[in-house]
Motif scaffolding. Sequence first.
Motif, PDB file in Angstrom:
ATOM      1  N   LYS A  98       0.835  -1.202   0.000  1.00 10.62           N
ATOM      2  CA  LYS A  98       0.000   0.000   0.000  1.00 10.62           C
ATOM      3  C   LYS A  98       0.863   1.243   0.000  1.00 10.62           C
ATOM      4  O   LYS A  98       1.923   1.278   0.602  1.00 10.62           O
ATOM      5  N   LEU A  99       0.355   2.270  -0.665  1.00 16.00           N
ATOM      6  CA  LEU A  99       1.046   3.550  -0.674  1.00 16.00           C
ATOM      7  C   LEU A  99       0.796   4.227   0.667  1.00 16.00           C
ATOM      8  O   LEU A  99      -0.350   4.427   1.067  1.00 16.00           O
ATOM      9  N   ILE A 100       1.877   4.550   1.412  1.00 14.44           N
ATOM     10  CA  ILE A 100       1.629   5.177   2.708  1.00 14.44           C
ATOM     11  C   ILE A 100       2.004   6.646   2.717  1.00 14.44           C
ATOM     12  O   ILE A 100       1.595   7.371   3.612  1.00 14.44           O
ATOM     13  N   ALA A 101       2.794   7.081   1.752  1.00 19.09           N
ATOM     14  CA  ALA A 101       3.133   8.502   1.753  1.00 19.09           C
ATOM     15  C   ALA A 101       3.620   8.918   0.386  1.00 19.09           C
ATOM     16  O   ALA A 101       4.099   8.102  -0.393  1.00 19.09           O
ATOM     17  N   GLU A 102       3.483  10.180   0.079  1.00 16.06           N
ATOM     18  CA  GLU A 102       4.119  10.724  -1.105  1.00 16.06           C
ATOM     19  C   GLU A 102       4.472  12.176  -0.845  1.00 16.06           C
ATOM     20  O   GLU A 102       3.842  12.843  -0.019  1.00 16.06           O
ATOM     21  N   GLY A 103       5.504  12.655  -1.525  1.00 15.60           N
ATOM     22  CA  GLY A 103       5.876  14.046  -1.314  1.00 15.60           C
ATOM     23  C   GLY A 103       7.314  14.306  -1.656  1.00 15.60           C
ATOM     24  O   GLY A 103       8.008  13.435  -2.192  1.00 15.60           O
ATOM     25  N   THR A 104       7.767  15.504  -1.373  1.00 13.81           N
ATOM     26  CA  THR A 104       9.157  15.860  -1.625  1.00 13.81           C
ATOM     27  C   THR A 104      10.048  15.170  -0.599  1.00 13.81           C
ATOM     28  O   THR A 104       9.553  14.710   0.442  1.00 13.81           O
ATOM     29  N   PRO A 105      11.337  15.090  -0.856  1.00 11.27           N
ATOM     30  CA  PRO A 105      12.227  14.419   0.099  1.00 11.27           C
ATOM     31  C   PRO A 105      12.079  14.937   1.525  1.00 11.27           C
ATOM     32  O   PRO A 105      12.056  14.132   2.469  1.00 11.27           O
ATOM     33  N   GLU A 106      11.930  16.252   1.705  1.00 13.71           N
ATOM     34  CA  GLU A 106      11.812  16.791   3.063  1.00 13.71           C
ATOM     35  C   GLU A 106      10.555  16.274   3.740  1.00 13.71           C
ATOM     36  O   GLU A 106      10.573  15.881   4.910  1.00 13.71           O
ATOM     37  N   GLU A 107       9.460  16.299   2.994  1.00 16.30           N
ATOM     38  CA  GLU A 107       8.200  15.831   3.580  1.00 16.30           C
ATOM     39  C   GLU A 107       8.292  14.370   4.004  1.00 16.30           C
ATOM     40  O   GLU A 107       7.807  13.992   5.061  1.00 16.30           O
ATOM     41  N   ILE A 108       8.942  13.577   3.149  1.00 20.03           N
ATOM     42  CA  ILE A 108       9.042  12.148   3.451  1.00 20.03           C
ATOM     43  C   ILE A 108       9.903  11.917   4.688  1.00 20.03           C
ATOM     44  O   ILE A 108       9.578  11.103   5.551  1.00 20.03           O
ATOM     45  N   GLN A 109      10.992  12.687   4.795  1.00 19.36           N
ATOM     46  CA  GLN A 109      11.892  12.504   5.939  1.00 19.36           C
ATOM     47  C   GLN A 109      11.185  12.772   7.262  1.00 19.36           C
ATOM     48  O   GLN A 109      11.539  12.200   8.288  1.00 19.36           O
ATOM     49  N   ASN A 110      10.188  13.646   7.227  1.00 14.50           N
ATOM     50  CA  ASN A 110       9.514  13.997   8.470  1.00 14.50           C
ATOM     51  C   ASN A 110       8.172  13.306   8.638  1.00 14.50           C
ATOM     52  O   ASN A 110       7.446  13.596   9.576  1.00 14.50           O
ATOM     53  N   ASN A 111       7.851  12.405   7.726  1.00 10.37           N
ATOM     54  CA  ASN A 111       6.547  11.752   7.781  1.00 10.37           C
ATOM     55  C   ASN A 111       6.569  10.635   8.821  1.00 10.37           C
ATOM     56  O   ASN A 111       7.385   9.714   8.745  1.00 10.37           O
ATOM     57  N   GLN A 112       5.657  10.709   9.791  1.00  7.50           N
ATOM     58  CA  GLN A 112       5.657   9.746  10.895  1.00  7.50           C
ATOM     59  C   GLN A 112       5.365   8.328  10.404  1.00  7.50           C
ATOM     60  O   GLN A 112       5.979   7.363  10.853  1.00  7.50           O
ATOM     61  N   ARG A 113       4.464   8.192   9.443  1.00  8.82           N
ATOM     62  CA  ARG A 113       4.108   6.842   8.967  1.00  8.82           C
ATOM     63  C   ARG A 113       5.297   6.171   8.287  1.00  8.82           C
ATOM     64  O   ARG A 113       5.487   4.962   8.414  1.00  8.82           O
ATOM     65  N   VAL A 114       6.081   6.975   7.578  1.00  7.61           N
ATOM     66  CA  VAL A 114       7.258   6.408   6.914  1.00  7.61           C
ATOM     67  C   VAL A 114       8.268   5.952   7.956  1.00  7.61           C
ATOM     68  O   VAL A 114       8.840   4.855   7.867  1.00  7.61           O
ATOM     69  N   ILE A 115       8.475   6.787   8.935  1.00  6.83           N
ATOM     70  CA  ILE A 115       9.424   6.432  10.005  1.00  6.83           C
ATOM     71  C   ILE A 115       8.958   5.158  10.694  1.00  6.83           C
ATOM     72  O   ILE A 115       9.747   4.241  10.945  1.00  6.83           O
ATOM     73  N   ASP A 116       7.659   5.061  10.942  1.00  7.33           N
ATOM     74  CA  ASP A 116       7.117   3.860  11.578  1.00  7.33           C
ATOM     75  C   ASP A 116       7.342   2.627  10.716  1.00  7.33           C
ATOM     76  O   ASP A 116       7.703   1.561  11.209  1.00  7.33           O
ATOM     77  N   ALA A 117       7.117   2.800   9.408  1.00  4.59           N
ATOM     78  CA  ALA A 117       7.255   1.650   8.511  1.00  4.59           C
ATOM     79  C   ALA A 117       8.691   1.155   8.494  1.00  4.59           C
ATOM     80  O   ALA A 117       8.948  -0.050   8.436  1.00  4.59           O
ATOM     81  N   TYR A 118       9.644   2.082   8.533  1.00  6.67           N
ATOM     82  CA  TYR A 118      11.043   1.670   8.464  1.00  6.67           C
ATOM     83  C   TYR A 118      11.573   1.208   9.812  1.00  6.67           C
ATOM     84  O   TYR A 118      12.337   0.259   9.895  1.00  6.67           O
ATOM     85  N   LEU A 119      11.190   1.899  10.880  1.00  7.40           N
ATOM     86  CA  LEU A 119      11.801   1.610  12.182  1.00  7.40           C
ATOM     87  C   LEU A 119      10.895   0.787  13.080  1.00  7.40           C
ATOM     88  O   LEU A 119      11.326   0.289  14.111  1.00  7.40           O
ATOM     89  N   GLY A 120       9.625   0.655  12.720  1.00  6.03           N
ATOM     90  CA  GLY A 120       8.700  -0.090  13.564  1.00  6.03           C
ATOM     91  C   GLY A 120       8.029   0.840  14.557  1.00  6.03           C
ATOM     92  O   GLY A 120       8.530   1.934  14.853  1.00  6.03           O
ATOM     93  N   VAL A 121       6.884   0.411  15.067  1.00  5.75           N
ATOM     94  CA  VAL A 121       6.118   1.233  16.006  1.00  5.75           C
ATOM     95  C   VAL A 121       6.368   0.716  17.403  1.00  5.75           C
ATOM     96  O   VAL A 121       6.417  -0.493  17.634  1.00  5.75           O
TER      97      VAL A 121
END
Lengths: 359, 282
Positions: free
Chosen positions: B255-278
């Motif tokens: 599933k697509l969880i985020a889209e945006g410019t590199p800065e937006e992605i770096q600060n996106n909580q869902r992306v961080i969760d997906a990579y690092l776990g909740v």
Amino acid sequence: MNMSKKTKNICTAILILVAVILITLFDNDVIGNAYIKRVLNLAAIYAIISVSMNLVNGFTGMFSLGQAGFMAIGAFTVAVFTVPAESIPSIFYIEPMAPWLAAIRLPFVVALLVGGLIAAVLALIIGYPVLRLKSDYLAIATLGFSEIIRIVFTQMQTITNGALGIKCIPGITTMWVPFGAAAICIGIMVLLINSSYGRAFKAIREDDIAAEAMGINLSFHKNLSFAISSFFTAIAGGLFASLLTAVDPKQFYFTLTYNFLLIIVLGGMGSVTGTIIASFIITGGLEWLRFFDEPLSVMGYNIPIFRAGLRMVVFSLLLMILVLFYRKGIMGQKEFSWDGIYNWIMKVKTRLSRKKGGA
Amino acid sequence: MDRQVLGVNDVTMQFGGVVAVNNLSLHVNEGEIVALIGPNGAGKTTAFNVITGVYAPSNGQVVFKDNVISSNYPHGKFRKKYLGEQETMDKYSVVKSMTPDKITKLGVARTFQNIRLFKNLTVFENVLIAKHMRSKANFLSATFRLNYKEEKQNRDETMELLKILGLDDVKDEVAHSLPYGKQRHLEIARALATKPELLLLDEPAAGMNPQETVELTQFIKKIKDDFNLTVFMIEHHMDLVMEISDRIYVLDFGKLIAEGTPEEIQNNQRVIDAYLGVQQDE
């Protein structure tokens, strides 16, 4: 270490000249005899079939075993269309030949080409569904096809004279026919292999997914390669019929295909020159090993294993050894080149001199 | 500049009970570098395979410029077993799937995650094969060399391309004997030889060290400008992704969880969760 282009051309010219002189000498019965001539003719015909089989198996990377079937198509086309009209009634003595067919008599060359075209069309028809298969599955499907052809030919009494076969086919009178045909057919295939279509075939062999991503239409190119291969196989089949002057469906049993498979494995999958060399070695070898089939007595005692069939045992053993130790065949995927020969001689020379120096 | 080149609309790819890509919609505009990132097994390569026609999607539509590349909806026996988003199920009624070679002909070229070169052919031949698709000669005229002009032109163009990409010094070497980095370059060169408008790169920096990655970054920028390309890539090296992409899409479990410019992605909580776990206990 390379030879200059001029020396290479001279070497090639000498090779061709020697071949021409040898064929002329054989043809005029200066050297050799009818038996040797026949073996050489057979080897030339086998070379055409093997190179065309290599086009599919070695260059396009499809494991097809339908060669005997396509050969049968060519052989029977030539047989049916070139048998002289006056001998038809005596050949078809059980059931007469279909009258419309008996009315068509074609010259040898035309019959050869017609046979090739029939085989190519049939190859396209079965190729379209069958060439989606890969490796072993394709082998089984094409093997089945070649058996179907044989059985159909056995049943078509009014066309192919069924299991009795067709005799009295006008024979080949000169060695120039099989050798000339081999030169032309193999020459055309080599040109094809070196063209952009040949490169596409090789790309499919190397990696079909990547080839498709490079815009190569897989089904079209596979079918093309299969049809061209069948065309030349059928032409060689026609020559084969004319060489033997008699054909019957039993000759085209599927084991015949394995002869060609052996030749291309021995010569190297993906090497035209290797295939040509191997077809002469195998055809010659099969004849040369015939003395194993004859009874042998040493000091009055008859050695029991020397009987009909031992030849094939010895031949199989030789091949097993070859496949075990020379897995890539004589040439691998390389082609014959004067540079290769030159480098090989140089390598042997340095190795010999090093040995001398060491001792 | 905002002309859409690639449109992926509601694409679902289902293998039996596994939904590899679930209702993915994204678009790539002309002249952009867009990255698709996500943890392992997120369905990125599957998405690429749908775009390039290796798989026909279970539902959804892929559009390249004005051409529908593939389109499908769950029908027949697949309707009951369909596990993707139900609301997009009846949106597309056309069933169409182009084969990869036709898609390449339209102007979409790709590279592969695990390099797929023609291993036993030379570097030059590898690139020259890409020219076959656009040559007009049929097999007879090619056999008898009636197309020699076209052939010569293809060879010249290939040579030129190799020079631009710095592969001309190894042109006669067999592809599998090249070092790893060069093999990656060659794969890109081969894709460029098909004259694409859209270049899909599947993990171009996989297995490269930081130095090589920096070089690759420059290389991608260079070819994008030189060949007037739109680039869509899958990548794990975040330095590379953050540096060159205009926009980023993030996939997780199809599933697509985020889209945006590199800065937006770096600060996106869902992306961080997906990579690092909740963190569970909070």
